[in-house]
Design an enzyme around this catalytic site. Sequence first.
Site, mmCIF file in Angstrom:
data_model
loop_
_atom_site.group_PDB
_atom_site.id
_atom_site.type_symbol
_atom_site.label_atom_id
_atom_site.label_comp_id
_atom_site.label_asym_id
_atom_site.label_seq_id
_atom_site.Cartn_x
_atom_site.Cartn_y
_atom_site.Cartn_z
ATOM 1 C CB ALA A 1 4.999 1.398 0.805
ATOM 2 N NE ARG A 2 4.333 7.453 -2.182
ATOM 3 C CZ ARG A 2 5.089 7.794 -3.221
ATOM 4 N NH1 ARG A 2 6.227 8.413 -3.020
ATOM 5 N NH2 ARG A 2 4.726 7.502 -4.446
ATOM 6 C CB VAL B 1 -0.942 -0.002 1.229
ATOM 7 C CG1 VAL B 1 -1.843 1.199 1.235
ATOM 8 C CG2 VAL B 1 -1.754 -1.291 1.254
ATOM 9 C CB CYS B 2 0.730 4.267 -2.129
ATOM 10 S SG CYS B 2 1.513 5.867 -2.337
ATOM 11 N N GLY B 3 0.873 4.667 0.823
ATOM 12 C CA GLY B 3 1.156 5.535 1.965
ATOM 13 C C GLY B 3 1.974 4.863 3.058
#
Length: 170
Positions: A28-29, A24-26
């Site tokens: 992961a960042r 998941v993008c958020g």
Amino acid sequence: MPKLDKYLRAEGTDFAHGYVSSPVCGPARAALFKGQYPHNTGVITNSTTHQEFKARGLDRDTVATRLKAAGYKCGHFGKYLNGYDLSDAGDVPPGWDCWFTSAEKREDYYEDPDSFVMSAATSEVGSATAQTYSRSRWDETDLLADHVESFIKDNADRKWLAYVAPTAAH
């Protein structure tokens, strides 16, 4: 993604087995900035990643703050965290010496074909200004590349980190 096929796959590069700490993008960042898994940061959803990250104080100790303390110049180019939008455009998280970051809600990205907004700062004062760019004149990825190239040239004589995160391909 035809260019990916042309320049990578056709030349024999394939990522048959890719692994990430979070798909998941958020989260992961946030994990990348902190060097911790999402279950350790507590940032586990995509909706308000920036707000959660900041509220938990996670932005005060990141790869950027640590490298800056070690004498690096740190530049952030592109997407920061989900939820970083126009209301945050003046906010530069600690550790970043150069900041050229998308400053609009991602759901608006594909709906407004005429412009995009970047939050920009090149000083260490901690505040940025929002700048609007016309899509008819600028491709966001090319604009990021221009800023990254300048950052690298300007810091050729010192240690640096350039974090580059174009919105597409996402």
